[in-house]
Design an enzyme around this catalytic site. Structure first.
Site, short mmCIF file in Angstrom:
data_model
loop_
_atom_site.label_atom_id
_atom_site.label_comp_id
_atom_site.label_asym_id
_atom_site.label_seq_id
_atom_site.Cartn_x
_atom_site.Cartn_y
_atom_site.Cartn_z
N GLY A 169 0.75 -1.29 0.03
CA GLY A 169 -0.03 -0.01 -0.06
C GLY A 169 0.86 1.37 -0.08
O GLY A 169 1.91 1.27 -0.93
N ALA A 405 19.85 7.53 -32.51
CA ALA A 405 20.45 7.74 -31.36
C ALA A 405 21.71 8.54 -31.40
O ALA A 405 22.06 9.12 -30.10
CB ALA A 405 20.81 6.20 -31.22
C1 HXC Z 1 -2.81 -2.87 10.95
C2 HXC Z 1 -0.98 -4.53 10.56
C3 HXC Z 1 -1.19 -4.12 9.00
C4 HXC Z 1 -1.92 -3.21 8.88
C5 HXC Z 1 0.21 -5.83 9.45
N1 HXC Z 1 -0.30 -5.53 10.54
N2 HXC Z 1 -0.34 -4.95 8.59
N3 HXC Z 1 -1.96 -3.99 11.50
N4 HXC Z 1 -2.90 -2.50 9.63
N5 HXC Z 1 -1.76 -2.58 7.39
C6 HXC Z 1 -0.06 -6.27 11.62
C7 HXC Z 1 -0.42 -7.70 11.92
O1 HXC Z 1 -1.89 -7.61 12.25
C8 HXC Z 1 0.71 -8.51 12.76
O2 HXC Z 1 0.08 -8.05 14.09
C9 HXC Z 1 1.58 -7.73 12.51
O3 HXC Z 1 1.26 -6.25 11.79
C10 HXC Z 1 2.68 -8.38 11.70
O4 HXC Z 1 1.90 -8.90 10.36
P1 HXC Z 1 1.73 -10.40 9.84
O5 HXC Z 1 0.78 -10.32 8.75
O6 HXC Z 1 1.96 -11.34 10.97
O7 HXC Z 1 3.29 -10.38 9.09
P2 HXC Z 1 3.49 -10.90 7.70
O8 HXC Z 1 3.07 -12.42 7.59
O9 HXC Z 1 5.18 -10.89 7.57
O10 HXC Z 1 2.82 -10.34 6.50
C11 HXC Z 1 3.41 -8.77 6.50
C12 HXC Z 1 2.26 -8.08 5.28
C13 HXC Z 1 0.94 -8.40 5.71
C14 HXC Z 1 2.62 -8.63 3.92
C15 HXC Z 1 2.48 -6.67 5.42
O11 HXC Z 1 0.76 -8.24 7.37
C16 HXC Z 1 -0.34 -7.70 5.09
O12 HXC Z 1 -0.58 -7.85 4.07
N6 HXC Z 1 -0.60 -6.60 5.73
C17 HXC Z 1 -1.80 -5.92 5.13
C18 HXC Z 1 -1.35 -5.04 3.86
C19 HXC Z 1 -2.39 -4.02 3.43
O13 HXC Z 1 -3.37 -4.49 2.60
N7 HXC Z 1 -2.29 -2.76 3.86
C20 HXC Z 1 -3.42 -1.55 3.64
C21 HXC Z 1 -2.87 -1.03 2.31
S1 HXC Z 1 -3.88 0.36 1.89
P3 HXC Z 1 0.27 -9.20 15.25
O14 HXC Z 1 -0.32 -8.39 16.48
O15 HXC Z 1 -0.40 -10.45 14.72
O16 HXC Z 1 1.78 -9.08 15.54
C22 HXC Z 1 -2.87 1.53 2.06
C23 HXC Z 1 -3.49 2.87 1.52
C24 HXC Z 1 -2.33 3.94 0.98
O17 HXC Z 1 -1.70 1.64 2.51
C25 HXC Z 1 -2.73 4.66 -0.20
C26 HXC Z 1 -1.88 4.30 -1.24
C27 HXC Z 1 -2.20 4.96 -2.44
#
Ligand code: HXC
Length: 510
Positions: A169, A405
């Site tokens: 993201g 070029a």
């Molecule tokens: C809150 C989050 C989080 C998030 C991870 N965590 N991402 N908490 N918000 N976005 C937390 C998890 O709950 C977990 O907490 C800890 O961080 C570690 O994450 P894991 O999933 O256990 O780690 P891993 O397996 O290594 O995976 C990492 C990851 C995955 C690939 C980043 O967590 C993931 O896909 N997260 C969501 C990504 C996402 O979709 N984000 C939103 C994007 S939208 P605990 O307590 O269990 O340790 C965005 C908008 C911006 O950003 C605008 C763009 C133009």
């Protein structure tokens, strides 16, 4: 009073633990350092001054009011790299996966604002899952604030991003708007949406590495500019890069003491070009023999290898090098090479880094794949970038400079200040064979006549002298004296001034 000091120490110690010992251990078990360990390695020893270590998020939804961790998932502050001020923020994956809340965003934007105000580089160390899901639009708004500042600072201060863990993201979009992105192999990933979302939406099964690993982004997508084996190597290389970069767009290039004689000759260059004009040679050898102490920092080394881009120094001052690489696709210009070099030229121009171009290019790559892929637009990017550049431009044609070029690669016509050619240069519309087959088509069946015509064409055009007779080439130089000639040209051009008409901004073909 003693109590208060102790309480402060306690609060600091708690903040330094981030998400706690268990999560720190998990971070280490994955081969990753913590945010604070990374900052220690990036900055000069003991130079880090931390800001906002006690900031906490203000969210109450989904039980977040009971889950507050001082620092809120990002460590911010400033320090020095080899004595020069640098601002830094490092995502702390042990705290909510380094995800961005409203308060977390405010910590980053404070550092961005200070870096811009102080006109000093900013480095972001990323290991984070994007917007904090529990905060919703407050987090999205926070990213918007970060993105806007990335853009306002672009071209004013160098912005560097290092991807050191899984990033999604906003934690890939903000880096995408900075000048350079580096990744750590096998541990860092960049994707807008991760493998799980991909599976749900497109039914595609893909691993994180296949979707957004360092290999993908340094060889296929060109999102990243380089990759390193581990955190330590990546951070040391960022220190090395910072040493090459100006502090801002007004300060000029840094100058470091050099013990390499600018007049050093290298006789081996006289035999670099093979007798057979179709045989490749390694253009990197020329770059390494020209720069101070053979110290060259390559950008996008693994992508579009038919063109080389990177930083070196001459007389201790930073120079950007752009060079066709005859070892790969004969050094042809294709869409990828044009885009890669254009972005590099624009960075150099924005930060007043002179550009040296080494040219050996048989032309643009023909074919449907290139045309359908927008070669016209991508090639135009490089032509545009060189033409708009006002920094000193020194060009050396080592061998082929064919067709469009020739014009594109910092020719005299589009702004080259000093244009040299080696005696082996061939400056023409195209190679002799192709040329003769077009202009003497009626003789194609007659091998003897064709051979005579080819020789005639080669004698007339396959040299630097037709261009030199017109003044398009300032001088035909000895290959062994290339470093000395470049050093003298750059010294002469140091105070170059160029006037351009006022405009809001240009409209480069994106
Ligand atoms: C809150 C989050 C989080 C998030 C991870 N965590 N991402 N908490 N918000 N976005 C937390 C998890 O709950 C977990 O907490 C800890 O961080 C570690 O994450 P894991 O999933 O256990 O780690 P891993 O397996 O290594 O995976 C990492 C990851 C995955 C690939 C980043 O967590 C993931 O896909 N997260 C969501 C990504 C996402 O979709 N984000 C939103 C994007 S939208 P605990 O307590 O269990 O340790 C965005 C908008 C911006 O950003 C605008 C763009 C133009």
């Amino acid at each position: 009073m003693k109590d208060m000091l102790e309480r402060l120490e306690e609060r600091r110690a708690q903040a330094r633990l981030g998400g706690g010992t268990k999560r720190i251990e998990a971070q280490h078990a994955r081969g990753k350092l913590t945010a604070r360990e990374r900052i220690e390695l990036l900055l000069d020893k003991g130079s880090f001054e931390e800001f906002d270590m006690f900031v906490e998020h203000r969210s109450t939804d989904f039980g977040m009011d009971k889950a507050k961790i001082p620092g809120d998932g990002v460590v911010t502050g400033w320090g020095t790299i080899n004595g020069r001020t640098v601002f830094v923020f490092a995502k702390d994956f042990t705290v909510f996966g380094g995800s961005l809340s409203e308060a977390h965003a405010q910590k980053i934007t404070k550092i961005q604002d200070m870096a811009l105000k102080m006109r000093a580089p900013i480095v972001g160390l990323f290991d984070a899952g994007g917007a904090r899901i529990q905060e919703g639009v407050a987090a999205l708004g926070g990213y918007g604030e970060v993105f806007k500042r990335n853009v306002i600072a672009s071209g004013v201060i160098p912005q560097i991003s290092v991807i050191m863990g899984p990033c999604a993201g906003g934690d890939v979009y903000s880096p995408a708007m900075t000048d350079f992105i580096f990744m750590v192999r096998d541990r860092s990933y960049m994707f807008v949406t991760g493998p799980d979302v991909v599976k749900t939406v497109t039914n595609e099964t893909v691993t994180s590495e296949e979707l957004g690993g360092a290999k993908v982004h340094t060889t296929k997508s060109s999102v990243a500019d380089g990759a390193y084996d581990n955190d330590v190597e990546a951070l040391l290389q960022v220190r090395r890069l910072i040493d090459f970069l100006p502090t801002n767009n007004m300060d000029g290039v840094p100058e470091i003491p050099s013990f390499d004689d600018p007049a050093r000759v290298d006789d081996s260059l006289d035999t670099l070009i093979p007798d057979n004009p179709n045989k490749p040679y390694d253009m990197k050898e020329l770059i390494l023999k020209v720069v101070d102490e053979a110290d060259f920092f390559e950008i996008q080394e693994a992508y579009a290898k038919n063109i080389i881009t990177g930083f070196g120094r001459v007389e201790g001052r930073t120079v950007g090098f752009v060079a066709n690489q005859p070892m790969v696709l004969a050094g042809v210009l294709d869409a990828d090479a044009s885009r890669k070099a254009a972005r590099f030229v624009r960075f150099c121009d924005a930060f007043n880094i002179p550009i040296v171009t080494f040219e050996d290019v048989p032309g643009f790559l023909p074919g449907t794949a290139q045309e359908y892929g927008g070669l016209i637009k991508h090639g135009a990017k490089l032509l545009f970038a060189y033409s708009e550049a006002t920094v000193p431009l020194v060009t050396v044609i080592t061998r082929k400079a064919f067709g469009g070029a020739y014009d594109v690669m910092a020719s005299k016509h589009i702004g080259g200040d000093v244009n040299y050619a080696w005696p082996t240069a061939q400056i023409a519309v195209m190679g002799a064979k192709g040329a003769v087959e077009i202009i003497f088509r009626q003789d194609i069946g007659d091998a003897e006549k064709i051979a005579a015509r080819t020789k005639e064409y080669e004698d007339r055009f396959m040299s630097p002298f037709v261009a030199a007779e017109r003044g398009y080439i300032d001088e035909v130089i000895m290959p062994h004296s290339t470093r000395r000639r470049i050093a003298r040209a750059l010294a002469m051009l140091r105070h170059k001034e160029t006037e351009r008409p006022w405009k809001k901004h240009d409209n480069i073909p994106l």
